[in-house]
Design a protein around this motif. Structure first.
Motif, PDB file in Angstrom:
ATOM      1  N   ARG A 141     217.665 -77.834  43.750  1.00  0.00           N
ATOM      2  CA  ARG A 141     216.903 -76.919  42.907  1.00  0.00           C
ATOM      3  C   ARG A 141     216.340 -75.766  43.718  1.00  0.00           C
ATOM      4  O   ARG A 141     216.084 -75.880  44.912  1.00  0.00           O
ATOM      5  CB  ARG A 141     215.738 -77.659  42.245  1.00  0.00           C
ATOM      6  N   ALA A 142     216.112 -74.648  43.044  1.00  0.00           N
ATOM      7  CA  ALA A 142     215.351 -73.561  43.656  1.00  0.00           C
ATOM      8  C   ALA A 142     213.906 -74.025  43.822  1.00  0.00           C
ATOM      9  O   ALA A 142     213.452 -74.933  43.126  1.00  0.00           O
ATOM     10  CB  ALA A 142     215.417 -72.316  42.784  1.00  0.00           C
ATOM     11  N   GLU A 143     213.186 -73.405  44.731  1.00  0.00           N
ATOM     12  CA  GLU A 143     211.829 -73.861  45.006  1.00  0.00           C
ATOM     13  C   GLU A 143     210.890 -73.572  43.841  1.00  0.00           C
ATOM     14  O   GLU A 143     211.199 -72.781  42.938  1.00  0.00           O
ATOM     15  CB  GLU A 143     211.307 -73.205  46.282  1.00  0.00           C
ATOM     16  N   ALA A 144     209.768 -74.256  43.847  1.00  0.00           N
ATOM     17  CA  ALA A 144     208.782 -74.110  42.773  1.00  0.00           C
ATOM     18  C   ALA A 144     208.352 -72.659  42.633  1.00  0.00           C
ATOM     19  O   ALA A 144     208.179 -71.944  43.612  1.00  0.00           O
ATOM     20  CB  ALA A 144     207.568 -74.993  43.055  1.00  0.00           C
ATOM     21  N   GLY A 145     208.160 -72.214  41.389  1.00  0.00           N
ATOM     22  CA  GLY A 145     207.714 -70.858  41.116  1.00  0.00           C
ATOM     23  C   GLY A 145     208.831 -69.851  41.031  1.00  0.00           C
ATOM     24  O   GLY A 145     208.570 -68.655  40.938  1.00  0.00           O
ATOM     25  N   SER A 146     210.102 -70.303  41.023  1.00  0.00           N
ATOM     26  CA  SER A 146     211.237 -69.373  40.953  1.00  0.00           C
ATOM     27  C   SER A 146     211.473 -68.914  39.520  1.00  0.00           C
ATOM     28  O   SER A 146     211.446 -69.720  38.594  1.00  0.00           O
ATOM     29  CB  SER A 146     212.504 -70.049  41.487  1.00  0.00           C
ATOM     30  N   ARG A 147     211.721 -67.623  39.352  1.00  0.00           N
ATOM     31  CA  ARG A 147     212.066 -67.090  38.037  1.00  0.00           C
ATOM     32  C   ARG A 147     213.429 -67.612  37.589  1.00  0.00           C
ATOM     33  O   ARG A 147     214.191 -68.173  38.380  1.00  0.00           O
ATOM     34  CB  ARG A 147     212.121 -65.553  38.072  1.00  0.00           C
ATOM     35  N   TYR A 148     213.773 -67.306  36.333  1.00  0.00           N
ATOM     36  CA  TYR A 148     215.065 -67.747  35.813  1.00  0.00           C
ATOM     37  C   TYR A 148     216.213 -67.169  36.637  1.00  0.00           C
ATOM     38  O   TYR A 148     217.167 -67.880  36.972  1.00  0.00           O
ATOM     39  CB  TYR A 148     215.205 -67.326  34.350  1.00  0.00           C
ATOM     40  N   ASP A 149     216.153 -65.880  36.971  1.00  0.00           N
ATOM     41  CA  ASP A 149     217.243 -65.268  37.724  1.00  0.00           C
ATOM     42  C   ASP A 149     217.328 -65.768  39.152  1.00  0.00           C
ATOM     43  O   ASP A 149     218.328 -65.534  39.835  1.00  0.00           O
ATOM     44  CB  ASP A 149     217.086 -63.739  37.735  1.00  0.00           C
ATOM     45  N   GLN A 150     216.302 -66.474  39.625  1.00  0.00           N
ATOM     46  CA  GLN A 150     216.287 -66.992  40.994  1.00  0.00           C
ATOM     47  C   GLN A 150     216.719 -68.445  41.085  1.00  0.00           C
ATOM     48  O   GLN A 150     216.641 -69.042  42.156  1.00  0.00           O
ATOM     49  CB  GLN A 150     214.881 -66.846  41.581  1.00  0.00           C
ATOM     50  N   GLN A 151     217.196 -69.024  39.975  1.00  0.00           N
ATOM     51  CA  GLN A 151     217.573 -70.433  40.000  1.00  0.00           C
ATOM     52  C   GLN A 151     218.747 -70.717  40.922  1.00  0.00           C
ATOM     53  O   GLN A 151     218.921 -71.843  41.385  1.00  0.00           O
ATOM     54  CB  GLN A 151     217.903 -70.905  38.578  1.00  0.00           C
ATOM     55  N   GLY A 152     219.565 -69.713  41.209  1.00  0.00           N
ATOM     56  CA  GLY A 152     220.677 -69.908  42.133  1.00  0.00           C
ATOM     57  C   GLY A 152     220.286 -69.782  43.587  1.00  0.00           C
ATOM     58  O   GLY A 152     221.105 -70.064  44.476  1.00  0.00           O
ATOM     59  N   ARG A 153     219.045 -69.394  43.864  1.00  0.00           N
ATOM     60  CA  ARG A 153     218.609 -69.198  45.252  1.00  0.00           C
ATOM     61  C   ARG A 153     218.064 -70.508  45.800  1.00  0.00           C
ATOM     62  O   ARG A 153     216.879 -70.684  46.023  1.00  0.00           O
ATOM     63  CB  ARG A 153     217.557 -68.100  45.310  1.00  0.00           C
ATOM     64  N   ASN A 154     218.983 -71.443  46.040  1.00  0.00           N
ATOM     65  CA  ASN A 154     218.599 -72.772  46.530  1.00  0.00           C
ATOM     66  C   ASN A 154     219.025 -73.010  47.974  1.00  0.00           C
ATOM     67  O   ASN A 154     219.017 -74.138  48.455  1.00  0.00           O
ATOM     68  CB  ASN A 154     219.211 -73.850  45.634  1.00  0.00           C
ATOM     69  N   GLY A 155     219.407 -71.936  48.669  1.00  0.00           N
ATOM     70  CA  GLY A 155     219.759 -72.075  50.081  1.00  0.00           C
ATOM     71  C   GLY A 155     221.126 -72.662  50.330  1.00  0.00           C
ATOM     72  O   GLY A 155     221.450 -73.007  51.461  1.00  0.00           O
ATOM     73  N   GLN A 156     221.964 -72.792  49.302  1.00  0.00           N
ATOM     74  CA  GLN A 156     223.273 -73.409  49.456  1.00  0.00           C
ATOM     75  C   GLN A 156     224.364 -72.345  49.501  1.00  0.00           C
ATOM     76  O   GLN A 156     224.277 -71.328  48.824  1.00  0.00           O
ATOM     77  CB  GLN A 156     223.543 -74.351  48.286  1.00  0.00           C
ATOM     78  N   GLY A 157     225.394 -72.578  50.292  1.00  0.00           N
ATOM     79  CA  GLY A 157     226.570 -71.706  50.296  1.00  0.00           C
ATOM     80  C   GLY A 157     226.504 -70.522  51.231  1.00  0.00           C
ATOM     81  O   GLY A 157     227.451 -69.742  51.284  1.00  0.00           O
ATOM     82  N   GLY A 158     225.422 -70.341  51.957  1.00  0.00           N
ATOM     83  CA  GLY A 158     225.362 -69.223  52.875  1.00  0.00           C
ATOM     84  C   GLY A 158     225.015 -67.916  52.194  1.00  0.00           C
ATOM     85  O   GLY A 158     224.845 -67.829  50.985  1.00  0.00           O
ATOM     86  N   ARG A 159     224.954 -66.871  52.985  1.00  0.00           N
ATOM     87  CA  ARG A 159     224.503 -65.572  52.493  1.00  0.00           C
ATOM     88  C   ARG A 159     225.448 -64.998  51.436  1.00  0.00           C
ATOM     89  O   ARG A 159     225.025 -64.337  50.494  1.00  0.00           O
ATOM     90  CB  ARG A 159     224.376 -64.612  53.670  1.00  0.00           C
ATOM     91  N   PHE A 160     226.758 -65.212  51.616  1.00  0.00           N
ATOM     92  CA  PHE A 160     227.732 -64.634  50.693  1.00  0.00           C
ATOM     93  C   PHE A 160     228.404 -65.690  49.825  1.00  0.00           C
ATOM     94  O   PHE A 160     229.467 -65.462  49.257  1.00  0.00           O
ATOM     95  CB  PHE A 160     228.798 -63.852  51.485  1.00  0.00           C
ATOM     96  N   GLY A 161     227.758 -66.856  49.705  1.00  0.00           N
ATOM     97  CA  GLY A 161     228.330 -67.913  48.887  1.00  0.00           C
ATOM     98  C   GLY A 161     228.435 -67.537  47.425  1.00  0.00           C
ATOM     99  O   GLY A 161     229.301 -68.036  46.707  1.00  0.00           O
ATOM    100  N   TRP A 162     227.575 -66.625  46.970  1.00  0.00           N
ATOM    101  CA  TRP A 162     227.611 -66.219  45.563  1.00  0.00           C
ATOM    102  C   TRP A 162     228.914 -65.525  45.211  1.00  0.00           C
ATOM    103  O   TRP A 162     229.369 -65.596  44.069  1.00  0.00           O
ATOM    104  CB  TRP A 162     226.429 -65.300  45.261  1.00  0.00           C
ATOM    105  N   LEU A 163     229.551 -64.872  46.206  1.00  0.00           N
ATOM    106  CA  LEU A 163     230.817 -64.201  45.931  1.00  0.00           C
ATOM    107  C   LEU A 163     231.911 -65.213  45.609  1.00  0.00           C
ATOM    108  O   LEU A 163     232.744 -64.986  44.721  1.00  0.00           O
ATOM    109  CB  LEU A 163     231.226 -63.353  47.131  1.00  0.00           C
TER     110      LEU A 163
END
Length: 438
Positions: free
Chosen positions: A54-76
């Protein structure tokens, strides 16, 4: 784990037992803040269990993918593979429809026809299914490529909030009926607004059409929201801090996905999508936009079925300027009303947990106007295994948000005294803000 010591033994009851050489956290149990934290820190050599993070506590909806997984360019990688799977899924459904129509000899007489079935209801059903497959595809992408609970695409609680969705529907349905009524009255008598179909198909055909549309349209509308207002916003949100670049890009793609028609239709779609994107961030989930989108499409398809226009190839991109003008009023009206109701009902806007994320910009709204919610709601437990024991903070929980835990337990302060026979031999105490997903 401590050098030379045994690995952690996980208790079969309420939570993890104290491993040798690992100081027991305060409160005689592991804090909930550990579960799924991207910055997990355990003893030297320890590895967090595999699973959604999970993203850390207090994360907005658009920040739910910011869980530290996949590296800096994993979103691509997630973006590319999911888009490819969406394309493949549409091709598979389209190919199946073509083969089935040929086998049943149910195709149109004209070889140049753009449809697969002579029956417009059957053809429309396959079109709706081809869009609806977007839901499982993006949920799979979030879970196995983004390595986060799939339910976080639905809302910050990790699930669809059904009670909130029902309340949104109670507002969306009458509002969309009024909007359609105004537009029909405005364009009544104009040649461009005259029905171009075959007329009323008869009660049997009309009721069958309504049954098929009622079963499939909500999934088609929800799929568009999951793809454009949900997953895509969260994937782009992994690379940018503000939600607005993701909302604008997703809104533009949403408008383009409906094809090229009238300029008024494109503006209508883009304008609506911007407001709906804002509402998703504002309410922490897709429920409010799913209900409005489904209500709009159900009424539009229902009218088309009644006038015998289901075979029409027109989309919202072909909407006249009157529809655009009405949407200029009703899109912000609906969004502002639902945002106000969400505030009054205490709908969760950020990920619940121990405290707000720095820079998140919002807190969990509570019905009584209290601070952030103190407990992880049932949606988190549904998305991944959770370790009992509430996080610190007020025990009051907002309506439609996380439910209160049975007791409060502090996760800060000095570590509790170790039990006899299992004192800390080596290894630092884990960071209180970190968590693992078992």
């Amino acid at each position: 784990m401590p050098p030379g010591g045994p690995g952690p033994a996980w208790h079969q009851g309420v939570g993890p037992a104290q491993p040798q050489g690992w100081p027991q956290p305060p409160g005689n149990g592991w804090p909930q803040g550990w579960q799924g934290h991207p910055g997990w820190q355990g003893p030297p050599g320890a590895v967090p269990p595999a699973g959604p993070v999970r993203a850390e506590a207090g994360s907005r909806y658009d920040q739910q993918g910011r869980n530290g997984q996949g590296g800096r360019f994993g979103w691509l990688g997630e973006l590319s593979l999911v888009v490819l799977l969406l394309f493949v899924g549409i091709v598979v459904v389209t190919g199946f429809a073509a083969v089935l129509a040929a086998v049943l000899d149910a195709g149109p007489d004209s070889p140049d026809s753009e449809v697969f079935f002579e029956d417009p209801v059957a053809d429309m059903a396959f079109q709706l299914v081809g869009i609806a497959i977007g839901i499982p595809v993006v949920l799979w992408g979030a879970r196995y490529l983004g390595r986060r609970p799939a339910g976080t695409v639905s809302s910050v609680l990790g699930r669809l909030r059904w009670k909130w969705l029902g309340l949104c529907a109670a507002v969306a349905v009458p509002m969309i009926i009024v909007q359609f009524g105004i537009m029909i009255a405005w364009t009544w008598g104009e040649e461009s607004a005259e029905p171009a179909g075959d007329g009323f198909p008869g009660w049997t055909a009309f009721l069958v059409s309504l049954a098929v549309l009622g079963a499939l349209v909500p999934f088609q509308a929800a799929a568009e929201e999951y793809v454009f207002r949900g997953w895509l916003v969260q994937v782009i949100g992994r690379a940018v801090r503000s939600p607005w670049p993701a909302v604008v890009i997703a809104s533009l793609l949403f408008a383009l996905a409906h094809g090229f028609g009238e300029l008024s239709g494109f503006i209508l779609l883009f304008y609506s999508a911007l407001w709906w994107g804002w509402l998703v961030i504002r309410t922490g989930g897709l429920e409010a936009v799913i209900t409005m989108h489904a209500a709009n499409n159900l009424l539009a398809f229902g009218l088309a079925a009644g006038f015998g226009e289901l075979a029409s190839t027109e989309t919202a991109a072909d909407a006249p300027w009157q529809a655009m003008a009405v949407e200029f009023v009703f899109a912000p009206l609906y969004c502002l009303v639902m945002a106000r109701i969400a505030d009054r009902k205490g709908v969760a806007r950020v990920t619940p947990g121990e405290g707000p994320r720095a820079g998140a910009g919002t807190e969990l709204a509570t019905g009584a106007g209290a601070g952030p919610a103190a407990a992880v709601g049932p949606g988190l437990a549904d998305s991944h295994a959770s370790t009992p024991g509430p996080a610190s903070g007020p025990a009051a929980a907002p309506a439609y948000g996380p439910e209160p835990a049975s007791e409060s337990r502090s996760t800060s302060g000095p570590a509790a005294e170790p039990e006899s026979g299992s004192g800390p031999e080596s290894g630092p105490e884990p960071a209180p803000g970190s968590r693992v997903d078992p």
